[in-house]
Design an enzyme around this catalytic site. Sequence first.
Site, PDB file in Angstrom:
ATOM      1  N   SER A   1       2.222  -3.570   0.543  1.00  0.00           N
ATOM      2  CA  SER A   1       2.618  -4.818  -0.108  1.00  0.00           C
ATOM      3  C   SER A   1       1.715  -6.000   0.208  1.00  0.00           C
ATOM      4  O   SER A   1       1.949  -7.099  -0.310  1.00  0.00           O
ATOM      5  CB  SER A   1       4.064  -5.164   0.246  1.00  0.00           C
ATOM      6  OG  SER A   1       4.950  -4.367  -0.509  1.00  0.00           O
TER       7      SER A   1
ATOM      8  N   LYS B   1       0.449  -7.765  -2.857  1.00  0.00           N
ATOM      9  CA  LYS B   1       1.093  -8.880  -3.547  1.00  0.00           C
ATOM     10  C   LYS B   1       0.386 -10.207  -3.294  1.00  0.00           C
ATOM     11  O   LYS B   1       0.613 -11.180  -4.028  1.00  0.00           O
ATOM     12  CB  LYS B   1       2.564  -8.951  -3.158  1.00  0.00           C
ATOM     13  CG  LYS B   1       3.383  -7.737  -3.633  1.00  0.00           C
ATOM     14  CD  LYS B   1       4.846  -7.882  -3.291  1.00  0.00           C
ATOM     15  CE  LYS B   1       5.648  -6.715  -3.857  1.00  0.00           C
ATOM     16  NZ  LYS B   1       5.579  -5.503  -3.010  1.00  0.00           N
TER      17      LYS B   1
ATOM     18  N   SER C   1       9.348  -9.358  -1.059  1.00  0.00           N
ATOM     19  CA  SER C   1       8.354  -8.354  -1.453  1.00  0.00           C
ATOM     20  C   SER C   1       8.905  -7.498  -2.599  1.00  0.00           C
ATOM     21  O   SER C   1       8.815  -6.269  -2.595  1.00  0.00           O
ATOM     22  CB  SER C   1       7.964  -7.470  -0.265  1.00  0.00           C
ATOM     23  OG  SER C   1       6.733  -6.838  -0.495  1.00  0.00           O
TER      24      SER C   1
END
Length: 435
Positions: free
Chosen positions: A60, A63, A120
């Site tokens: 993640s 992101k 997230s």
Amino acid sequence: MPPAYRNPVGTLLGVLFGCLMLLSVGQVHANPRYAAIVVDAESGDVLHAANADATRYPASLTKMMTLYLLFEALEDGGLTLDQPLPVSAYAASKPASKLYLKAGSTIPVEKAIEALVIKSANDVAVTVAEALGGSEEHFASMMTRKAHELGMSDTVFRNPHGLPDARQVTTARDMATLALRVMKDFPQHYHYFSRTRFHWNGKTITGHNRLLDDYPGADGLKTGFIRASGFNVATSAVRDDRRILTVVMGGFTAASRDAHTADLLDRGYLRLAMQQRGDWVAQADLFGDRMALPEPMPATQPTRQLASAEADPSWSQALAAREASSMLTEPDTEMGSADDPIRALLARNDATSSGGAWAVQVGAFSDADQARSLAARAAGHLASVLQDVRVAVAEAQDTPRLFRARLVDLQEGDARTACRSLRQQGMDCMVVAHN
């Protein structure tokens, strides 16, 4: 109120104690997923790097690029913070971590930013990707193109969230580059990365990033996890108006990852403090010998046996329990053996000498034995250049538990000759006046 100032020495001793306890109950296991980098955000200087250019999965941390492109759209006028983004059935179908958006609903841009940073949320990542790129696939191409424009030459994105895809790869150095660019290119939006909770549909949503509460001065950025990557985190912290950025990849658990990040930050600030005083530390002295995570094996080809990202707590806790026994550190291999011939030099440490007032400093360490070992090795290198070189290890008066490794009682010309000789043999050094 923020926690009390962290004592770097106490932190290091605690880590070493924990590692020793673990070493006593099991075999040392290397960690092929580990990578780390520590950067002075102001100068861009790399203070420490371990496997920083080895291929890793971003999870993640991906992101951060999704947010970078979203911030670009806001600054270009393509979007506004209150603009609603439509949620497709495909976006709503993404697995957790997610906000559980309903197909046909909308989410404002600002809430999407908060959801990406704090929760997230994978469904939100796809919603943003479709709004900016038309499709997840096209947006991933935009992400990769932007990454290469920013100098992230070893990064390829295949999706906007970091869910498993064997073709989506990066490096710790590239993730540090991205984090720095997010901070420098969009300072007006960086405050979102310091948030630990937000409100959505009448509920308070809390985040994964414990460092924001636990490390004094930490004010962002992002965590990440898939099974193939281990526990990742990019962290920025400010102390005494100096900002340091760290990226740690491949933690066995979120807790070990966070502890290691705190340790790296402490060591980074110690190095900066010494540099500001005009002191000097060899590149690896404060970072390379004892780490809170295992020493890595050579980088391996990423496996295609991937699992879900930012998984539900029960799954990640099961993984943590299964892998916790591997959270060990390699023993120190730099100390030499009892029959090392240059150890005879150490016996001269308290000898008197009628030599000069100059010294050659070869490093500064948090461990006196390591300082003696390096100084003795340096003296051994100089056996053909200088006779009766005296090794001295002294604790810095202005920095407790910091030991300077020096060859002392030299005339200035001899000291400069010795330092040149050491550099030719690949050892860092500097000439200093010695009391």
